[in-house]
Design a protein around this motif. Structure first.
Motif: not given
Length: 163
Positions: A73-87
């Motif tokens: 239920q944790i997506m790559a987009s969630d992990l990226i957004a947590a560190i980088e901000g929105p894609v």
């Protein structure tokens, strides 16, 4: 070159490690030692992932960190957004009003479409898939097999981790 920051890469590696035994509580020191990363970096990333509600933390001598929900239920987009901000591929991919060239620009709409496609791709890949050793199968993306030493861009425009 389009690529994720080292902090984002490390955050995914941390989360993937935690996905291997999701019921276990991990301390920053344990994760730093397991992964060979500096403890201050691991501590910083854990706090960022807790703030994004991807990890939960428990205080005290028996405390630590664990995934806040199942890895699928944790997506790559969630992990990226947590560190980088929105894609976003460009500034106007997020908000067309940020760009001073918006009135003359002929590519903003298409960049927004590319950004949407990138987000859909990243939102279709779970932490469980990333943490698994078998290659991810994406039916609509053709990617040639890469070796760990290969740093040629993938179909998504990102490079192989740890390259």
């Amino acid at each position: 070159m389009l690529k994720l920051s080292k902090l984002t890469d490390y955050a995914v590696v941390l989360a993937a490690q935690m996905a291997q035994a999701p019921e276990q509580l991990y301390t920053a020191a344990q994760l730093a030692e397991l992964l060979g990363l500096p403890k201050p970096t691991v501590s910083k990333l854990l706090k960022m992932l807790v703030k994004a509600h991807l990890l939960s933390s428990q205080r005290g001598t028996q405390g630590g960190y664990q995934l806040a929900r199942p890895a699928h239920q944790i997506m790559a987009s969630d992990l990226i957004a947590a560190i980088e901000g929105p894609v976003a591929m460009t500034d106007c991919s997020q908000d067309a009003h940020q760009c001073s060239l918006a009135a003359q620009c002929g590519v903003a709409d298409n960049w927004q479409r590319v950004t949407q496609a990138m987000h859909q791709l990243l939102a279709s890949v779970s932490l469980a898939q990333l943490a698994h050793t078998q290659p991810i199968r994406l039916p609509w993306v053709q990617i040639q097999a890469l070796s760990v030493q290969d740093t040629a861009p993938l179909a998504t425009g990102m490079t192989q981790r740890h390259g």
